[in-house]
Design an enzyme around this catalytic site. Structure first.
Site, short mmCIF file in Angstrom:
data_model
loop_
_atom_site.label_atom_id
_atom_site.label_comp_id
_atom_site.label_asym_id
_atom_site.label_seq_id
_atom_site.Cartn_x
_atom_site.Cartn_y
_atom_site.Cartn_z
N HIS A 80 -20.01 8.10 -20.70
CA HIS A 80 -20.64 8.06 -19.34
C HIS A 80 -21.21 9.76 -19.27
CE1 HIS A 80 -16.75 9.02 -18.06
NE2 HIS A 80 -16.29 8.00 -18.46
N LYS A 121 -28.94 6.43 -13.27
CA LYS A 121 -27.66 7.00 -12.75
C LYS A 121 -26.55 7.03 -13.88
CE LYS A 121 -25.07 8.28 -9.05
NZ LYS A 121 -25.20 9.83 -8.72
N HIS A 157 -12.28 15.56 -27.93
CA HIS A 157 -12.71 15.21 -26.54
C HIS A 157 -12.20 16.33 -25.67
CE1 HIS A 157 -14.55 12.75 -23.25
NE2 HIS A 157 -13.60 13.10 -22.73
N ASN A 213 -11.28 15.38 -8.57
CA ASN A 213 -10.27 15.10 -7.19
C ASN A 213 -9.99 16.28 -6.62
OD1 ASN A 213 -8.39 13.96 -5.43
ND2 ASN A 213 -8.29 12.19 -6.89
N SER A 236 -26.13 15.37 -1.18
CA SER A 236 -26.93 15.53 -2.37
C SER A 236 -28.27 14.70 -1.88
CB SER A 236 -26.43 14.79 -3.48
OG SER A 236 -25.88 13.61 -2.98
FE LIG Z 1 -13.57 12.98 -20.63
#
Ligand SMILES: [Fe+2]
Length: 593
Positions: free
Chosen positions: A11, A36, A125, A330, A555
């Protein structure tokens, strides 16, 4: 030494270009494609970065990819085989995607950029996540924590960064994942996974964490912050469509119907929902139950993160921590880390999720692989494209509305403050757009936070969002302490990047009701003059006029759309919404005089 970092196929695809260790340009693909969370190959973001630097693909020394596709493929194969036959459908679907696209990353990069195969490097990653925080931070050395849904195998890592070296020394592996635990609740509460997590965070303050004991049944946490999920409650290991299992439903009851309007007795029934339903009381009670579940998973997530940070501190003794991965967004948990652990300084990069890993991969190659010295600190988030002056003029003319180009910045600031004071809602487009999911005063919708009705007005006219989503306050870094319980915002990058929720001072809550959440907290942006001189000046002028150095900032986008990029997109969104004025650079467009 020019290195282009890329992330995609999961994503939030993105590209980031560094030149001799300095960030030159970085952007998420969605800002250009207008899709999006676009996760496709980031052609447009790459073109933007190269154009901005005035170079072509053959001028690049390296291209760094944010993960190792083969390792990830290995995880998907092993996981699918472990849960045959339940995993058949997900296996078939993911094989198609992998065979079509994901395994051929190197070939795709070569054909897009013309870079030799030996110049294309793949980082793990979580190394990319860790590098995106540590190598952007001002710290010479720091402990590092990354937490997300999943990368190749790791879902969380810890380690230490010193100078140009970054060593991750422990990890938690799939399927044990704090990100996926939170996502299971995101889905259970009726929101889209990877999109609705912040809605769960916003819903939580409306609830009482009365189901904490039940949430703890889903996992075992050890004293050093390591944890294991009880997998019987989850189905993400073998299903592409469901993240929680029937046992989960036995524990928490039926899931909330997707995208049901949210309201409780505390929120009231917003006027923009239309007429109050006849069964309001029952619906409010249902929502209260789900808000209590949101509060419970939020508290447990915070407790797990606190345990991880305390464990990391106990092991390293280091008072500074760099945090990255989707869970680092978060901002409630980030506030608690600073208040409740021995950590004294926290750095979170504005694109803490997967888009930021594009930059992390480039920095990992620059420092960890090539050993080049560090010269860069990310102290602002403005790395995207600027509005083109000709396009601004065209948008103003095409609008057919009253428009005016201010002769200088004084006039621009005066007129904008006057509009805000009169209760107008303003689209504000200035300079390069932000890196990461937060609008930090360059692609923002602004309003007067002193008016309690402003939350409803902005929601009704523009955002069409639910009442649990608070609007954020932007304030001058020098005045933070007058309104918020935060010492020394000047050295707090999370507060400058709107990644920290702090209590609003009890004596200030009545003065800025439109940006104070139901529990008296706010997701603050502390604006530093050097980082954004014009926005800092606007807030100063608003303070001079009103005595309140705070502006409501949300935003600049319609619900479900990416933030606006070009003047034409800004004008289009302005037309479709109830905003009163649109300010692009020094041009003010108004719907009425
Ligand atoms: Fe990640």
């Amino acid at each position: 030494m020019r290195i282009l970092g890329l992330s995609c196929y999961f994503h939030d695809a993105a590209a980031a270009l560094i030149d001799d260790g300095q960030l030159v340009a970085a952007a998420e693909e969605e800002r250009f494609s207008r899709v999006k969370h676009d996760f496709g190959f980031p052609y447009r973001a790459i073109q933007f970065c190269l154009r901005h630097a005035g170079i072509g693909g053959d001028d690049l020394d390296y291209v760094a990819f944010f993960e190792k596709p083969l390792l990830k493929f290995d995880r998907i194969l092993q996981t699918a085989f472990a849960s045959v036959p339940k995993s058949q459908v997900v296996f078939r679907k993911s094989m198609t995607a992998w065979m079509l696209d994901k395994l051929w990353v190197k070939a795709r990069i070569r054909s897009a950029l013309g870079v030799d195969a030996d110049r294309i490097l793949f980082c793990e990653h979580h190394q990319s996540h860790a590098a995106s925080a540590f190598f952007c931070s001002p710290f010479d050395d720091a402990a590092v924590l990354t937490v997300d849904g999943v990368g190749e195998w790791a879902t969380a890592t810890t380690g230490v960064g010193r100078g140009t070296s970054l060593a991750l020394d422990s990890e938690i592996r799939f399927p044990h994942s704090l990100g996926l635990l939170y996502s299971a609740f995101t889905a259970f509460l009726g929101f889209e996974v990877n999109e609705g997590e912040y809605k769960v965070m916003g819903m939580a303050p409306y609830g009482v964490p009365r189901y904490v004991d039940k949430v703890w049944k889903l996992l075992e946490l050890s004293a050093d912050g390591a944890f294991r999920l009880n997998l019987e409650y989850f189905s993400f290991q073998y299903s592409a469509t469901r993240t929680f299992s029937p046992q989960f439903e036995t524990l928490f009851g039926p899931p909330r119907a997707p995208e049901t309007p949210f309201f409780t007795d505390a929120s009231g029934y917003p006027s923009y929902f239309g007429e109050k339903p006849a069964n309001y009381a029952r619906l409010a009670a249902d929502n209260q139950h789900y808000a209590d579940i949101a509060a419970s998973i939020q508290v447990v997530t915070e407790e797990i993160l606190l345990a991880m940070v305390r464990g990391l501190h106990a092991r390293t003794g280091m008072p500074r921590v760099c945090l990255a991965g989707g869970v680092a967004l978060n901002s409630v948990a980030n506030g608690r880390i600073l208040r409740e652990t021995p950590v004294t300084e926290l750095y979170v990069q504005p694109a803490a999720g997967d888009s930021g890993a594009a930059l992390g991969a480039a920095l990992f190659v620059q420092h960890q692989v090539l050993g080049r010295p560090r010269t860069f600190v990310m102290d602002h988030a403005y790395w995207g494209a600027s509005p083109d002056p000709d396009a601004t003029r065209t948008a103003a003319t095409d609008s057919g509305l009253s428009h005016h180009e201010c002769s200088d910045e004084d006039a621009l600031i005066d007129r904008t403050v006057a509009l805000l004071e009169r209760g107008k809602v303003i689209g504000w487009v200035q300079g390069r757009f932000e890196w990461g999911p937060r609008a930090l005063g360059n692609r923002s919708i602004l309003a007067d936070p002193r008016r309690s009705e402003m939350k409803d007005i902005v929601n009704t006219k523009i955002k069409f969002r639910e009442p649990y989503r608070p609007f954020a306050p932007s304030t001058l870094v020098e005045r933070v302490r007058d309104f918020f319980e935060l010492e020394d915002a000047g050295s707090s990058y999370p507060s400058q990047f709107m990644l920290l929720v702090v209590p609003v001072r009890s004596d200030a809550r009545d003065r800025i009701p439109a940006v104070t959440h139901v529990d008296g907290s706010a997701r603050l942006q502390a604006v530093v003059q050097r980082a954004n001189p014009r926005y800092h000046r606007l807030i100063s002028a608003f303070a001079q006029a009103t005595g309140v150095p705070v502006i409501l900032n949300t935003s600049f986008n319609l619900r479900g759309e990416p933030m606006v990029n070009s003047p034409a997109e800004a004008l289009n969104t302005f037309r479709q919404s109830g905003m009163d004025a649109l300010v692009i650079d020094r041009t003010i467009i108004q719907k009425e005089n």
